[in-house]
Design a protein around this motif. Structure first.
Motif, PDB file in Angstrom:
ATOM      1  N   ALA A   1      38.478 -43.823  50.668  1.00  0.00           N
ATOM      2  CA  ALA A   1      36.903 -43.448  51.311  1.00  0.00           C
ATOM      3  C   ALA A   1      36.848 -42.232  52.132  1.00  0.00           C
ATOM      4  CB  ALA A   1      36.498 -44.651  51.970  1.00  0.00           C
ATOM      5  N   ALA A   2      37.656 -42.068  53.195  1.00  0.00           N
ATOM      6  CA  ALA A   2      37.460 -40.950  54.212  1.00  0.00           C
ATOM      7  C   ALA A   2      38.099 -39.482  53.174  1.00  0.00           C
ATOM      8  CB  ALA A   2      38.410 -41.018  55.104  1.00  0.00           C
ATOM      9  N   ARG A   3      38.915 -39.583  52.484  1.00  0.00           N
ATOM     10  CA  ARG A   3      39.818 -38.357  51.900  1.00  0.00           C
ATOM     11  C   ARG A   3      39.130 -38.129  50.411  1.00  0.00           C
ATOM     12  NH1 ARG A   3      44.115 -37.291  55.436  1.00  0.00           N
ATOM     13  NH2 ARG A   3      44.207 -35.346  54.195  1.00  0.00           N
ATOM     14  N   LEU A   4      38.913 -39.120  49.541  1.00  0.00           N
ATOM     15  CA  LEU A   4      38.780 -38.841  48.170  1.00  0.00           C
ATOM     16  C   LEU A   4      37.222 -38.967  47.891  1.00  0.00           C
ATOM     17  CD1 LEU A   4      41.800 -40.335  46.663  1.00  0.00           C
ATOM     18  CD2 LEU A   4      41.701 -37.900  47.457  1.00  0.00           C
ATOM     19  N   VAL A   5      36.504 -39.479  48.716  1.00  0.00           N
ATOM     20  CA  VAL A   5      34.983 -39.437  48.269  1.00  0.00           C
ATOM     21  C   VAL A   5      34.340 -38.016  48.013  1.00  0.00           C
ATOM     22  CG1 VAL A   5      32.704 -39.697  49.185  1.00  0.00           C
ATOM     23  CG2 VAL A   5      34.275 -41.702  49.355  1.00  0.00           C
ATOM     24  N   GLY A   6      33.843 -37.659  46.963  1.00  0.00           N
ATOM     25  CA  GLY A   6      33.304 -36.413  46.324  1.00  0.00           C
ATOM     26  C   GLY A   6      34.196 -35.831  45.355  1.00  0.00           C
ATOM     27  N   ALA A   7      35.648 -36.612  45.145  1.00  0.00           N
ATOM     28  CA  ALA A   7      36.606 -35.977  44.221  1.00  0.00           C
ATOM     29  C   ALA A   7      35.940 -36.385  42.795  1.00  0.00           C
ATOM     30  CB  ALA A   7      38.002 -36.619  44.381  1.00  0.00           C
ATOM     31  N   VAL A   8      36.304 -35.685  41.851  1.00  0.00           N
ATOM     32  CA  VAL A   8      35.983 -35.663  40.236  1.00  0.00           C
ATOM     33  C   VAL A   8      36.946 -36.516  39.300  1.00  0.00           C
ATOM     34  CG1 VAL A   8      34.889 -34.608  38.337  1.00  0.00           C
ATOM     35  CG2 VAL A   8      34.268 -33.652  40.849  1.00  0.00           C
ATOM     36  N   ALA A   9      36.755 -37.075  38.819  1.00  0.00           N
ATOM     37  CA  ALA A   9      37.544 -37.824  37.796  1.00  0.00           C
ATOM     38  C   ALA A   9      37.676 -36.928  36.668  1.00  0.00           C
ATOM     39  CB  ALA A   9      37.046 -39.116  37.250  1.00  0.00           C
ATOM     40  N   GLN A  10      38.958 -36.425  36.627  1.00  0.00           N
ATOM     41  CA  GLN A  10      39.130 -35.386  35.434  1.00  0.00           C
ATOM     42  C   GLN A  10      39.848 -36.051  34.256  1.00  0.00           C
ATOM     43  OE1 GLN A  10      41.458 -32.338  37.478  1.00  0.00           O
ATOM     44  NE2 GLN A  10      39.765 -31.000  37.126  1.00  0.00           N
ATOM     45  N   LYS A  11      40.753 -37.006  34.348  1.00  0.00           N
ATOM     46  CA  LYS A  11      41.484 -37.730  33.343  1.00  0.00           C
ATOM     47  C   LYS A  11      41.613 -39.068  33.533  1.00  0.00           C
ATOM     48  CE  LYS A  11      44.023 -33.274  32.026  1.00  0.00           C
ATOM     49  NZ  LYS A  11      45.367 -32.633  31.824  1.00  0.00           N
TER      50      LYS A  11
ATOM     51  N   GLU B   1      33.730 -43.078  30.052  1.00  0.00           N
ATOM     52  CA  GLU B   1      32.554 -43.456  31.082  1.00  0.00           C
ATOM     53  C   GLU B   1      32.904 -42.859  32.464  1.00  0.00           C
ATOM     54  OE1 GLU B   1      29.978 -45.217  30.575  1.00  0.00           O
ATOM     55  OE2 GLU B   1      30.604 -45.608  28.574  1.00  0.00           O
ATOM     56  N   LEU B   2      34.286 -42.335  32.890  1.00  0.00           N
ATOM     57  CA  LEU B   2      34.355 -41.843  34.217  1.00  0.00           C
ATOM     58  C   LEU B   2      34.641 -40.439  34.398  1.00  0.00           C
ATOM     59  CD1 LEU B   2      36.583 -44.537  35.876  1.00  0.00           C
ATOM     60  CD2 LEU B   2      33.895 -44.206  35.932  1.00  0.00           C
ATOM     61  N   THR B   3      34.978 -39.631  33.127  1.00  0.00           N
ATOM     62  CA  THR B   3      35.186 -38.146  33.253  1.00  0.00           C
ATOM     63  C   THR B   3      33.830 -37.517  33.715  1.00  0.00           C
ATOM     64  OG1 THR B   3      36.774 -38.431  31.278  1.00  0.00           O
ATOM     65  CG2 THR B   3      36.012 -36.325  31.840  1.00  0.00           C
ATOM     66  N   GLY B   4      34.118 -36.757  34.648  1.00  0.00           N
ATOM     67  CA  GLY B   4      33.176 -35.843  35.146  1.00  0.00           C
ATOM     68  C   GLY B   4      32.446 -36.548  36.359  1.00  0.00           C
ATOM     69  N   PHE B   5      32.670 -37.970  36.553  1.00  0.00           N
ATOM     70  CA  PHE B   5      31.940 -38.802  37.685  1.00  0.00           C
ATOM     71  C   PHE B   5      32.544 -38.196  38.983  1.00  0.00           C
ATOM     72  CE2 PHE B   5      29.876 -40.659  34.385  1.00  0.00           C
ATOM     73  CZ  PHE B   5      28.927 -41.514  34.751  1.00  0.00           C
ATOM     74  N   LYS B   6      31.932 -38.415  40.249  1.00  0.00           N
ATOM     75  CA  LYS B   6      32.714 -38.169  41.383  1.00  0.00           C
ATOM     76  C   LYS B   6      32.734 -39.701  42.122  1.00  0.00           C
ATOM     77  CE  LYS B   6      30.459 -33.763  42.374  1.00  0.00           C
ATOM     78  NZ  LYS B   6      29.515 -32.897  43.592  1.00  0.00           N
ATOM     79  N   LEU B   7      33.890 -39.535  42.733  1.00  0.00           N
ATOM     80  CA  LEU B   7      34.016 -40.824  43.511  1.00  0.00           C
ATOM     81  C   LEU B   7      33.004 -40.884  44.694  1.00  0.00           C
ATOM     82  CD1 LEU B   7      35.806 -43.415  44.095  1.00  0.00           C
ATOM     83  CD2 LEU B   7      37.173 -42.006  45.421  1.00  0.00           C
ATOM     84  N   ALA B   8      32.014 -42.183  44.707  1.00  0.00           N
ATOM     85  CA  ALA B   8      31.246 -42.045  45.843  1.00  0.00           C
ATOM     86  C   ALA B   8      31.615 -43.101  47.030  1.00  0.00           C
ATOM     87  CB  ALA B   8      29.991 -42.651  44.869  1.00  0.00           C
ATOM     88  N   ALA B   9      32.392 -43.887  46.438  1.00  0.00           N
ATOM     89  CA  ALA B   9      32.854 -44.852  47.860  1.00  0.00           C
ATOM     90  C   ALA B   9      33.842 -45.735  47.322  1.00  0.00           C
ATOM     91  CB  ALA B   9      31.491 -46.061  48.144  1.00  0.00           C
ATOM     92  N   ALA B  10      34.696 -46.260  48.140  1.00  0.00           N
ATOM     93  CA  ALA B  10      35.994 -47.275  47.825  1.00  0.00           C
ATOM     94  C   ALA B  10      35.824 -48.468  48.784  1.00  0.00           C
ATOM     95  CB  ALA B  10      37.183 -46.258  48.118  1.00  0.00           C
TER      96      ALA B  10
END
Length: 485
Positions: free
Chosen positions: A16-26, A82-91
């Protein structure tokens, strides 16, 4: 054991602290309870591992991925779609229900990837209104009464006693100074090697299973055959009695149940008591003993021949098992496709789509059972680097030799596979034939083509002169079904 509650709390907090905003590529889902997400963070990519496999359950950053055996699971296709191109918003970690929820968003669309750790354990992909899009895990949906389109709710919470016990367990996550994501990478160090070893052991058991079964069957049969091969003295006894009766036919009376006759042997004169069948004439009695002599003698000869064959089969199975036991984890992982039949949603229905034979040096050779099974074998079971063979210009089975990545096929194994390709084709029974071979990755399925019909490129072709002894050895090596191939 799996990550402890306090450890799940630590890795989810770090995500939640370090990966939020990361984009799912594969995304990958090589096994029903195992998935990977490649997330792009500024300057680099990380591979997030989500595992719901009992004692291996974890959320971590993986150093490498478990290879996908055969055709990707439907869950993998949904993850990518469903997830490619989506950003991690929360964990979030729901401690009471032992559930990890990763929320993704793109524009106004939200998706949730859920990892349920408690039994039965599984992975779910949810829509923005908490409905199940797809789920993965053998028996998982049935036991949770979940299915695509159903409304998701967290599993039943654990008891207060179990919750308190879990909270009392200390964290084992020991970060290293060079770690970019210390908790997530430490989680992989705690369970990653155990996971690889466990998967490798599963592959080893699957590889060894047919050899162990053959060793058990052949050893049991060998004991019976050896007993049959040792009936020579019994046969000789019938010959001696038959000759004694033939020499004394005048002394035999029909209807007698026994007679005492004089036999002249190397040891001297002996009085021999012979049991008779009252229903037989004296000549029939002598002939019966000669018949038993010939029958037993034929049985002994056949048993000795069969004994030699079974001894070779036992030795071959023992050698193969020794080779399998000597394989390291890397070599075993290269054979991940053997797990195909035990994965439920990924395994071909109705069992294996191929017959397995054992070639030179214990090499496995797969032969498609029919047209549709040929497609299953070539496009769903075989890996791109495996060797593919087919009788040139003739209808027949697809033949695959599973190789390690970047591995080479030996000349003897190539000849074995070519013999099977011709035997299972329109060239069956011919003294020679042409066989094409190439890596599986150069085989293509034409749109609208009939089952089993393919096109291929970059093939090599050679003429094979059939060797009856080689073919007989291969056919006898077949695993799986009793009887002849």
């Amino acid at each position: 054991m799996s990550l402890r509650p306090v450890e799940f709390g630590e890795v989810v907090a770090e995500a939640a602290a370090r990966l939020v905003g990361a984009v799912a590529q594969k995304a990958w889902c090589p096994l029903p309870r195992l998935a990977y997400l490649e997330l792009r963070v500024p300057g680099r990519s990380v591979v997030l591992c989500l595992c719901a496999e009992g004692e291996l359950s974890r959320l971590s950053v993986a150093e490498d991925r478990f290879p996908t055996p055969g055709e990707p699971a439907p869950f993998q296709r949904w993850l990518r779609q469903e997830l490619t191109g989506f950003k991690l918003a929360a964990a979030r970690y729901l401690e009471e229900s032992r559930t990890v929820v990763l929320e993704f968003e793109r524009e106004a669309v939200r998706r949730r990837l859920v990892l349920e750790v408690g039994a039965p354990g599984g992975l779910l992909l949810l829509s923005d209104n908490q409905r199940v899009l797809m789920l993965s895990g053998e028996g998982f949906g049935q036991r949770r009464n979940l299915y695509p389109g159903a409304q998701w709710s967290p599993p039943e919470p654990v008891s207060p006693e179990a919750l308190a016990k879990g909270r009392a367990q200390p964290s084992r996550l020991e970060p290293k100074e060079e770690d970019a994501l210390p908790k997530l990478q430490a989680a992989e160090r705690v369970l990653g090697q155990k996971d690889r070893t466990s998967r490798a052991d599963s592959i080893r058991r699957r590889l060894a299973q047919p050899y162990r079964a053959r060793l058990k069957r052949s050893s049991r049969t060998l004991e019976k055959v050896r007993a049959e091969a040792q009936r020579g003295p019994e046969a000789e006894k019938h010959r001696e009695v038959g000759e004694l009766l033939a020499q004394n036919l005048h002394r035999l009376k029909r209807g007698a149940s026994q007679v005492t006759l004089t036999a002249y042997t190397e040891a001297g004169v002996e009085e021999v008591q012979v049991k008779l069948d009252p229903k037989r004439t004296p000549k029939e009695e002598a002939d019966w003993h000669f018949h038993q002599y010939r029958r037993l003698l034929r049985g002994v000869e056949q048993a000795r021949h069969r004994e030699a064959e079974l001894a070779r089969e036992v030795a071959h199975a023992q050698t193969a098992l020794t080779q399998i036991e000597a394989m390291d984890d890397a070599a075993l992982m290269a054979q991940a496709e053997v797990l195909q039949v035990s994965q439920g949603e990924e395994g071909p229905k109705g069992g294996l789509p191929f017959k397995e034979y054992v070639g030179h040096g214990g090499a496995r050779i797969w032969v498609g059972r029919g047209s549709e099974d040929n497609d299953q074998l070539t496009f769903k079971v075989a890996r791109p680097w495996h060797l593919w063979l087919h009788a040139r210009g003739l209808p027949g089975s697809h033949v695959v030799v599973p190789l390690e990545k970047n591995g080479e096929v030996s000349q003897e194994v190539l000849l074995d596979a070519a013999h099977l390709a011709l035997h299972h084709s329109g060239a069956k029974g011919e003294p020679r034939g042409e066989v094409s071979y190439l890596p599986v990755k150069f085989v293509r399925k034409l749109k609208g083509a009939a089952p089993g019909q393919v096109t291929y490129a970059r093939e090599k072709t050679f003429v094979v002169r059939m060797e009856p002894e080689r073919l007989e050895r291969l056919l006898k090596s077949r695993h799986g079904d009793p009887g002849l191939p």
